[in-house]
Design a protein around this motif. Sequence first.
Motif, PDB file in Angstrom:
ATOM      1  N   MET A 132       0.331  -0.710   0.230  1.00 48.33           N
ATOM      2  CA  MET A 132       0.165  -0.282   0.175  1.00 48.33           C
ATOM      3  C   MET A 132       0.845   0.932  -0.099  1.00 48.33           C
ATOM      4  SD  MET A 132      -2.881   1.032   2.538  1.00 48.33           S
ATOM      5  CE  MET A 132      -3.887  -0.335   2.181  1.00 48.33           C
ATOM      6  N   ASP A 133       0.668   2.465  -0.722  1.00 51.18           N
ATOM      7  CA  ASP A 133       1.367   3.153  -0.882  1.00 51.18           C
ATOM      8  C   ASP A 133       1.057   4.588   0.004  1.00 51.18           C
ATOM      9  OD1 ASP A 133      -0.394   5.252  -2.288  1.00 51.18           O
ATOM     10  OD2 ASP A 133      -0.769   3.879  -3.798  1.00 51.18           O
ATOM     11  N   SER A 134       2.574   5.339   0.024  1.00 50.40           N
ATOM     12  CA  SER A 134       2.113   6.031   1.617  1.00 50.40           C
ATOM     13  C   SER A 134       0.941   6.714   1.573  1.00 50.40           C
ATOM     14  CB  SER A 134       3.283   7.415   1.249  1.00 50.40           C
ATOM     15  OG  SER A 134       3.595   8.018  -0.023  1.00 50.40           O
ATOM     16  N   LEU A 135       0.860   7.277   0.220  1.00 51.25           N
ATOM     17  CA  LEU A 135      -0.878   8.443  -0.168  1.00 51.25           C
ATOM     18  C   LEU A 135      -2.081   7.738   0.227  1.00 51.25           C
ATOM     19  CD1 LEU A 135      -0.362  10.095  -3.467  1.00 51.25           C
ATOM     20  CD2 LEU A 135      -0.818  11.168  -1.179  1.00 51.25           C
ATOM     21  N   ILE A 136      -2.267   6.438  -0.006  1.00 51.83           N
ATOM     22  CA  ILE A 136      -2.793   5.712   0.395  1.00 51.83           C
ATOM     23  C   ILE A 136      -3.191   5.430   2.216  1.00 51.83           C
ATOM     24  CG2 ILE A 136      -4.549   3.063   0.346  1.00 51.83           C
ATOM     25  CD1 ILE A 136      -4.541   5.056  -1.700  1.00 51.83           C
ATOM     26  N   THR A 137      -2.345   5.094   2.391  1.00 48.57           N
ATOM     27  CA  THR A 137      -2.206   5.161   3.905  1.00 48.57           C
ATOM     28  C   THR A 137      -2.602   6.084   4.520  1.00 48.57           C
ATOM     29  OG1 THR A 137      -0.036   3.750   3.848  1.00 48.57           O
ATOM     30  CG2 THR A 137      -0.193   4.927   5.602  1.00 48.57           C
ATOM     31  N   ALA A 138      -2.131   7.617   4.039  1.00 51.21           N
ATOM     32  CA  ALA A 138      -2.048   8.773   4.706  1.00 51.21           C
ATOM     33  C   ALA A 138      -3.692   9.067   4.698  1.00 51.21           C
ATOM     34  CB  ALA A 138      -2.016  10.015   4.006  1.00 51.21           C
ATOM     35  N   ALA A 139      -4.500   8.380   3.401  1.00 57.33           N
ATOM     36  CA  ALA A 139      -5.621   9.095   3.294  1.00 57.33           C
ATOM     37  C   ALA A 139      -6.413   8.335   4.421  1.00 57.33           C
ATOM     38  CB  ALA A 139      -5.777   8.541   1.555  1.00 57.33           C
ATOM     39  N   ALA A 140      -6.490   6.834   4.744  1.00 60.22           N
ATOM     40  CA  ALA A 140      -6.774   6.396   5.917  1.00 60.22           C
ATOM     41  C   ALA A 140      -6.168   6.676   7.263  1.00 60.22           C
ATOM     42  CB  ALA A 140      -5.942   4.022   5.482  1.00 60.22           C
ATOM     43  N   ARG A 141      -5.498   7.334   7.787  1.00 64.02           N
ATOM     44  CA  ARG A 141      -5.291   7.282   8.340  1.00 64.02           C
ATOM     45  C   ARG A 141      -6.583   9.180   8.258  1.00 64.02           C
ATOM     46  NH1 ARG A 141       1.143   6.680   9.103  1.00 64.02           N
ATOM     47  NH2 ARG A 141       1.440   5.300   9.807  1.00 64.02           N
ATOM     48  N   ALA A 142      -6.569   9.352   7.695  1.00 64.46           N
ATOM     49  CA  ALA A 142      -7.315  11.134   7.799  1.00 64.46           C
ATOM     50  C   ALA A 142      -9.124  10.217   7.667  1.00 64.46           C
ATOM     51  CB  ALA A 142      -6.642  11.523   6.677  1.00 64.46           C
ATOM     52  N   LEU A 143      -8.936   9.141   7.685  1.00 58.90           N
ATOM     53  CA  LEU A 143     -10.309   8.923   7.309  1.00 58.90           C
ATOM     54  C   LEU A 143     -10.311   7.956   9.018  1.00 58.90           C
ATOM     55  CD1 LEU A 143     -11.387   6.894   4.146  1.00 58.90           C
ATOM     56  CD2 LEU A 143     -11.945   8.942   4.829  1.00 58.90           C
ATOM     57  N   ALA A 144      -9.944   7.783   9.318  1.00 58.18           N
ATOM     58  CA  ALA A 144      -9.986   7.111  10.796  1.00 58.18           C
ATOM     59  C   ALA A 144     -10.293   8.306  12.275  1.00 58.18           C
ATOM     60  CB  ALA A 144      -9.007   6.764  10.889  1.00 58.18           C
ATOM     61  N   ALA A 145      -9.517   9.261  11.755  1.00 56.32           N
ATOM     62  CA  ALA A 145      -9.540   9.974  11.910  1.00 56.32           C
ATOM     63  C   ALA A 145     -10.389  11.160  11.955  1.00 56.32           C
ATOM     64  CB  ALA A 145      -8.161  11.188  12.140  1.00 56.32           C
ATOM     65  N   GLY A 146     -11.715  10.999  11.238  1.00 59.77           N
ATOM     66  CA  GLY A 146     -12.740  11.639  11.202  1.00 59.77           C
ATOM     67  C   GLY A 146     -12.012  13.098  10.327  1.00 59.77           C
ATOM     68  N   ASP A 147     -11.204  12.953   9.555  1.00 57.95           N
ATOM     69  CA  ASP A 147     -11.071  14.047   8.167  1.00 57.95           C
ATOM     70  C   ASP A 147     -11.314  13.593   6.571  1.00 57.95           C
ATOM     71  OD1 ASP A 147     -10.108  16.560   6.939  1.00 57.95           O
ATOM     72  OD2 ASP A 147      -7.765  15.532   7.904  1.00 57.95           O
ATOM     73  N   PRO A 148     -12.672  13.577   6.385  1.00 61.28           N
ATOM     74  CA  PRO A 148     -12.647  13.245   5.224  1.00 61.28           C
ATOM     75  C   PRO A 148     -11.680  14.049   3.786  1.00 61.28           C
ATOM     76  CG  PRO A 148     -15.176  14.310   5.580  1.00 61.28           C
ATOM     77  CD  PRO A 148     -13.091  13.879   7.450  1.00 61.28           C
ATOM     78  N   LEU A 149     -12.319  15.241   3.921  1.00 58.95           N
ATOM     79  CA  LEU A 149     -11.550  15.656   3.151  1.00 58.95           C
ATOM     80  C   LEU A 149     -10.205  16.140   2.592  1.00 58.95           C
ATOM     81  CD1 LEU A 149     -13.425  19.143   3.984  1.00 58.95           C
ATOM     82  CD2 LEU A 149     -13.511  17.642   2.471  1.00 58.95           C
ATOM     83  N   GLY A 150      -9.199  15.704   4.298  1.00 58.23           N
ATOM     84  CA  GLY A 150      -8.050  15.592   3.815  1.00 58.23           C
ATOM     85  C   GLY A 150      -7.704  14.139   3.588  1.00 58.23           C
TER      86      GLY A 150
END
Length: 406
Positions: free
Chosen positions: A1-19
């Motif tokens: 899994m690339d870094s952008l996917i990982t960062a997007a998943a972490r943003a969703l887990a934190a409740g930041d859909p725009l991020g």
Amino acid sequence: MDSLITAAARALAAGDPLGALDRVALRDDAPALALRGIAMAQLGDLVRAKALVKSAARAFGPKEPLARARCVVAEAEIALASRDLGWPVKALETARLTLEAHGDRVNAAHARYLQIRRWVLIGRLDEADVLLAALDPAPLPPVLRAAHELVVAGIAIRRLQSQTARLALARAEHVAREAGVPALIGEVENAVNVLNSPAARLIAHGEERPLWLDEVEAVLGSTALVVDACRYAVRGVGMSVSLARRPVLFTLARALAEAWPADVSRETLIRRAFRLKLSDESHRARLRVEVGRLRAALKPLAGVIATPRGFALVALVSSDVVVLAQPVEERHAALFALLADGESWSSSALALALDTSQRTVQRTLDALATAGKVQPFGRGRARRWMTPPVPGFATTLLLPAPLPSD
């Protein structure tokens, strides 16, 4: 899994859909489609979210069962949020088993909580309890621990167990703040507001006043004879007589209880029970028949005696008689209670939750829409119905979920 996917998943887990969307909005590979779908769901665009998650599941293909199972769970959560209660639950159970087999216990637990929340929404509390008892929230992340406590509180509220609900919500609030997800914190706060709102009205001796959940629980646990107009039953000293399928008898019981210890005239009873403005001897004869049926139904809790001008209720095992009424009297109270959660409901989901035919629900919704009490949007199978909640009232407590004694 690339870094952008990982960062997007972490943003969703934190409740930041725009991020999350900032990182994957222009990508159309399977992981990005799944994350975009979840982000759109968090932003409230459930139609677009469902399409994206379905596309992601197809893109992963049969060689990636774990990823496909996660997409099924996401689709089930979107269906629950859009109140599509007819969504195929067998697919969710299959996905849950796949997740467990691959060691993804967090998402497997999430799938189980979705199943439980669906049971709670349609009033199947016993089934929800069985599934909930098999889950241990301790090793789960804070978001799922908060979801666990919210489910516990939801079941307790519908069963009028105020202390259990308050303790669960206190734990949920603590865990939600630990998770730091604003949407989750808001959901807990909404549940607390429901618990701190009037849940019913008490009518006794010609007076009425609002009751909170703990007071409702106390009334039902007292030695009084309670004519429960929220669940259409007569209760007293641990016994209960359901009149949900006998509306004429319940109307008579309520009229007599509201007047207790005085009597009620025959004309008043005929007007309330049969909805007639005028009466004749045939209506009086029918009233005598229905009163006889009510006497038989209420034994040994209460009796009904004739008086010179009408009939009076006699409490046989209680020293007091009270009526427990809905906080807002409304002809379609159960339907409004479902719509009052602020979510959009399909007519099929409402029919499932109310245990009635979809055509009956559709006719009712059309009539309420004409009166301006509900608002539809969408067309065909995509049509959904909404109404703002009644301010200041715990409308979810109007739902006809059974009490433990039922």
